[in-house]
Each structure stands twice: as C-alpha cells, then as structure tokens.
Write an enzyme that holds these catalytic residues in place. Structure first.
Site, PDB file in Angstrom:
ATOM      1  N   PRO A  75      11.959   5.091 -12.198  1.00 25.94           N
ATOM      2  CA  PRO A  75      10.532   4.840 -12.399  1.00 25.94           C
ATOM      3  C   PRO A  75      10.038   3.505 -11.842  1.00 25.94           C
ATOM      4  O   PRO A  75      10.737   2.494 -11.924  1.00 25.94           O
ATOM      5  CB  PRO A  75      10.374   4.870 -13.925  1.00 25.94           C
ATOM      6  CG  PRO A  75      11.740   4.688 -14.470  1.00 25.94           C
ATOM      7  CD  PRO A  75      12.680   5.271 -13.460  1.00 25.94           C
ATOM      8  N   TYR A 100      10.671  -8.523  -7.132  1.00 31.46           N
ATOM      9  CA  TYR A 100      11.235  -7.419  -6.334  1.00 31.46           C
ATOM     10  C   TYR A 100      11.009  -7.577  -4.826  1.00 31.46           C
ATOM     11  O   TYR A 100      11.534  -6.779  -4.044  1.00 31.46           O
ATOM     12  CB  TYR A 100      10.659  -6.086  -6.824  1.00 31.46           C
ATOM     13  CG  TYR A 100      10.987  -5.820  -8.282  1.00 31.46           C
ATOM     14  CD1 TYR A 100      12.306  -5.646  -8.687  1.00 31.46           C
ATOM     15  CD2 TYR A 100       9.991  -5.775  -9.258  1.00 31.46           C
ATOM     16  CE1 TYR A 100      12.626  -5.430 -10.019  1.00 31.46           C
ATOM     17  CE2 TYR A 100      10.292  -5.554 -10.595  1.00 31.46           C
ATOM     18  CZ  TYR A 100      11.609  -5.384 -10.965  1.00 31.46           C
ATOM     19  OH  TYR A 100      11.931  -5.173 -12.282  1.00 31.46           O
ATOM     20  N   ASP A 133      24.999  10.416 -19.164  1.00 31.96           N
ATOM     21  CA  ASP A 133      25.802  11.632 -19.365  1.00 31.96           C
ATOM     22  C   ASP A 133      25.798  12.509 -18.113  1.00 31.96           C
ATOM     23  O   ASP A 133      26.809  13.131 -17.789  1.00 31.96           O
ATOM     24  CB  ASP A 133      25.280  12.433 -20.566  1.00 31.96           C
ATOM     25  CG  ASP A 133      25.675  11.806 -21.897  1.00 31.96           C
ATOM     26  OD1 ASP A 133      26.488  10.858 -21.897  1.00 31.96           O
ATOM     27  OD2 ASP A 133      25.165  12.264 -22.942  1.00 31.96           O
ATOM     28  N   ARG A 156       4.404  -4.085  -6.770  1.00 33.08           N
ATOM     29  CA  ARG A 156       4.706  -4.574  -8.125  1.00 33.08           C
ATOM     30  C   ARG A 156       5.481  -5.893  -8.078  1.00 33.08           C
ATOM     31  O   ARG A 156       6.378  -6.062  -7.247  1.00 33.08           O
ATOM     32  CB  ARG A 156       5.489  -3.507  -8.918  1.00 33.08           C
ATOM     33  CG  ARG A 156       6.968  -3.433  -8.610  1.00 33.08           C
ATOM     34  CD  ARG A 156       7.690  -2.309  -9.328  1.00 33.08           C
ATOM     35  NE  ARG A 156       8.073  -2.642 -10.681  1.00 33.08           N
ATOM     36  CZ  ARG A 156       9.234  -2.265 -11.230  1.00 33.08           C
ATOM     37  NH1 ARG A 156      10.108  -1.542 -10.549  1.00 33.08           N
ATOM     38  NH2 ARG A 156       9.514  -2.583 -12.461  1.00 33.08           N
ATOM     39  N   ARG A 212      17.380  -6.366 -20.602  1.00 38.24           N
ATOM     40  CA  ARG A 212      17.831  -5.862 -19.284  1.00 38.24           C
ATOM     41  C   ARG A 212      19.317  -6.106 -19.052  1.00 38.24           C
ATOM     42  O   ARG A 212      19.895  -5.636 -18.082  1.00 38.24           O
ATOM     43  CB  ARG A 212      17.049  -6.544 -18.154  1.00 38.24           C
ATOM     44  CG  ARG A 212      15.608  -6.112 -18.092  1.00 38.24           C
ATOM     45  CD  ARG A 212      14.929  -6.639 -16.839  1.00 38.24           C
ATOM     46  NE  ARG A 212      13.527  -6.814 -17.081  1.00 38.24           N
ATOM     47  CZ  ARG A 212      12.606  -5.843 -16.980  1.00 38.24           C
ATOM     48  NH1 ARG A 212      12.951  -4.634 -16.615  1.00 38.24           N
ATOM     49  NH2 ARG A 212      11.340  -6.090 -17.241  1.00 38.24           N
ATOM     50  N   HIS A 270      18.520   0.843 -18.981  1.00 35.85           N
ATOM     51  CA  HIS A 270      18.717   0.173 -20.258  1.00 35.85           C
ATOM     52  C   HIS A 270      18.519   1.098 -21.449  1.00 35.85           C
ATOM     53  O   HIS A 270      18.707   0.692 -22.593  1.00 35.85           O
ATOM     54  CB  HIS A 270      17.745  -1.017 -20.361  1.00 35.85           C
ATOM     55  CG  HIS A 270      17.609  -1.772 -19.073  1.00 35.85           C
ATOM     56  ND1 HIS A 270      18.669  -2.436 -18.495  1.00 35.85           N
ATOM     57  CD2 HIS A 270      16.561  -1.918 -18.205  1.00 35.85           C
ATOM     58  CE1 HIS A 270      18.262  -2.995 -17.353  1.00 35.85           C
ATOM     59  NE2 HIS A 270      16.986  -2.685 -17.150  1.00 35.85           N
ATOM     60  N   HIS A 326      20.557  -2.623  -8.390  1.00 40.07           N
ATOM     61  CA  HIS A 326      19.335  -3.255  -8.892  1.00 40.07           C
ATOM     62  C   HIS A 326      18.911  -4.329  -7.906  1.00 40.07           C
ATOM     63  O   HIS A 326      19.748  -5.118  -7.449  1.00 40.07           O
ATOM     64  CB  HIS A 326      19.556  -3.880 -10.270  1.00 40.07           C
ATOM     65  CG  HIS A 326      19.926  -2.861 -11.288  1.00 40.07           C
ATOM     66  ND1 HIS A 326      19.024  -1.974 -11.801  1.00 40.07           N
ATOM     67  CD2 HIS A 326      21.125  -2.557 -11.833  1.00 40.07           C
ATOM     68  CE1 HIS A 326      19.650  -1.159 -12.641  1.00 40.07           C
ATOM     69  NE2 HIS A 326      20.926  -1.485 -12.670  1.00 40.07           N
ATOM     70  N   LEU A 327      17.635  -4.344  -7.602  1.00 44.24           N
ATOM     71  CA  LEU A 327      17.109  -5.372  -6.699  1.00 44.24           C
ATOM     72  C   LEU A 327      17.245  -6.756  -7.330  1.00 44.24           C
ATOM     73  O   LEU A 327      17.676  -7.713  -6.694  1.00 44.24           O
ATOM     74  CB  LEU A 327      15.636  -5.076  -6.396  1.00 44.24           C
ATOM     75  CG  LEU A 327      15.398  -3.805  -5.585  1.00 44.24           C
ATOM     76  CD1 LEU A 327      14.089  -3.164  -5.976  1.00 44.24           C
ATOM     77  CD2 LEU A 327      15.433  -4.108  -4.104  1.00 44.24           C
ATOM     78  N   SER A 328      16.858  -6.843  -8.590  1.00 37.80           N
ATOM     79  CA  SER A 328      16.913  -8.130  -9.288  1.00 37.80           C
ATOM     80  C   SER A 328      18.260  -8.284  -9.981  1.00 37.80           C
ATOM     81  O   SER A 328      18.984  -7.300 -10.169  1.00 37.80           O
ATOM     82  CB  SER A 328      15.779  -8.197 -10.320  1.00 37.80           C
ATOM     83  OG  SER A 328      15.961  -7.193 -11.317  1.00 37.80           O
ATOM     84  N   GLU A 364      25.608   2.009  -8.643  1.00 38.35           N
ATOM     85  CA  GLU A 364      24.326   1.602  -9.246  1.00 38.35           C
ATOM     86  C   GLU A 364      23.794   0.353  -8.545  1.00 38.35           C
ATOM     87  O   GLU A 364      24.550  -0.573  -8.291  1.00 38.35           O
ATOM     88  CB  GLU A 364      24.553   1.315 -10.737  1.00 38.35           C
ATOM     89  CG  GLU A 364      23.305   0.843 -11.462  1.00 38.35           C
ATOM     90  CD  GLU A 364      23.513   0.762 -12.970  1.00 38.35           C
ATOM     91  OE1 GLU A 364      24.034   1.730 -13.563  1.00 38.35           O
ATOM     92  OE2 GLU A 364      23.154  -0.274 -13.556  1.00 38.35           O
TER      93      GLU A 364
END
Ligand code: DQA
Length: 164
Positions: free
Chosen positions: A9, A22, A86, A17, A110, A79, A99-101, A97
């Site tokens: 999302p 980001y 699952d 944003r 987080r 989170h 994450h940008l940040s 996985e």
C-alpha cells in the site's frame, strides 16, 4: 525463470509521498530499472501493486507454479500482516523483502517486521537501490536452487540406471 515483484500500500504514491523519506523516484521508474536488469540477466519479471491486503495474499498464492522468486515490499503491512507472512511461508518460493527507508531508524512500530522471518533476507534503508540489490540477491538464490535441482535430477537418473 521468473521473478514476481509485489508492492504494498501507498507505494503507488512514490515520487509524491514524503519525499524526504522515500525520495523523488516514481514506482514506474524503479520498475523500469528492474526490468532492464531482468532483460540483461535473461529472467522474466512481472510487477504487481495493491493497497489491499487480500489482493497481496492472492498474488503471492498465484506465484505457486509460476514464479521462481519473489521480491516484496509489503509497506505498512510489514508491521501488521500475519496473512501476508503466512502466504509467503505457504508458497515456499524464495522471497526477498525490500524497504526504501531504514525501518529500524524510524518509529518504534516500524521496527518489527512480521514478514522478514519467512523471507530469505531483508534489504532496508538504501532507497530505490535496494530493489537493485534485491534483484542481485534473488537471481543468485534462483540460480542456486536451479543448480541444486539439476544435480538432484542427475543423481536420480544415475540411480535408476544402476537399478535397471
Ligand atoms: C516502507 C516502510 C514502511 O514502514 C512504510 O509503511 C511504507 C514503506 C519502505 O519501503 O520504507 O509504506 O515499506
């Protein structure tokens, strides 16, 4: 071989944003870079973004029999979502996985990833370059899995020759 990239999302809002967190790059530009890497390395790639948890679960499930590797940024669901964790665990497809940040340098909530423990690994804090790193990682893992499967096949063929 095929990689499916799943974006959670609000990642469709990249470039608009919170640019201080980001950065200015749009999701489609990140995907173009990944597409180039895939073409250079002769792997197929498909992109999926959704703001809905159930749709992300469905897309992970559809990867069975279709994808050899998954790159996922579950965004805020990282989170909170036991369902996404699952699904990753259920399909047994190597998953990285992203994450940008740096999620460990931000708010307390987080700092927990429910999804990372069922992934091969996590890349966090390198901005869009993290997706490039994920491409390198998942390609390496897919090649290792492929080599292992080929070795197993050869071993089984040898065994059945011996038995005949
Ligand atoms: C994010 C980090 C998450 O905490 C956040 O909810 C996002 C993006 C990242 O890429 O840094 O939406 O996954």
């Amino acid at each position: 071989m095929k990689i499916v990239v799943i974006q959670g999302p609000n990642l469709n809002m990249l470039g608009h944003r919170e640019q201080n967190i980001y950065g200015p790059m749009k999701l489609e530009d990140i995907h173009k870079q990944m597409q180039n890497f895939a073409e250079q390395n002769k792997v197929e790639i498909e992109f999926f973004q959704s703001n809905l948890e159930g749709e992300i679960v469905d897309r992970i499930q559809e990867c069975m029999g279709e994808a050899n590797g998954i790159i996922i940024n579950p965004a805020a669901y990282t989170h909170t979502s036991i369902a996404i964790r699952d699904a990753i665990s259920a399909v047994q497809i190597p998953t990285v996985e992203v994450h940008l940040s740096n999620i460990y340098a931000r708010e307390e909530f987080r700092k927990t990833s429910l999804t990372a423990p069922v992934c091969a690994g996590q890349i966090s804090g390198f901005g869009p370059f993290g997706y490039h790193m994920a491409m390198i990682a998942i390609t390496q893992i897919m090649n290792e899995v492929h080599a292992m499967q080929e070795a197993q096949k050869a071993q089984m063929a040898q065994q059945s020759l011996k038995n005949s």
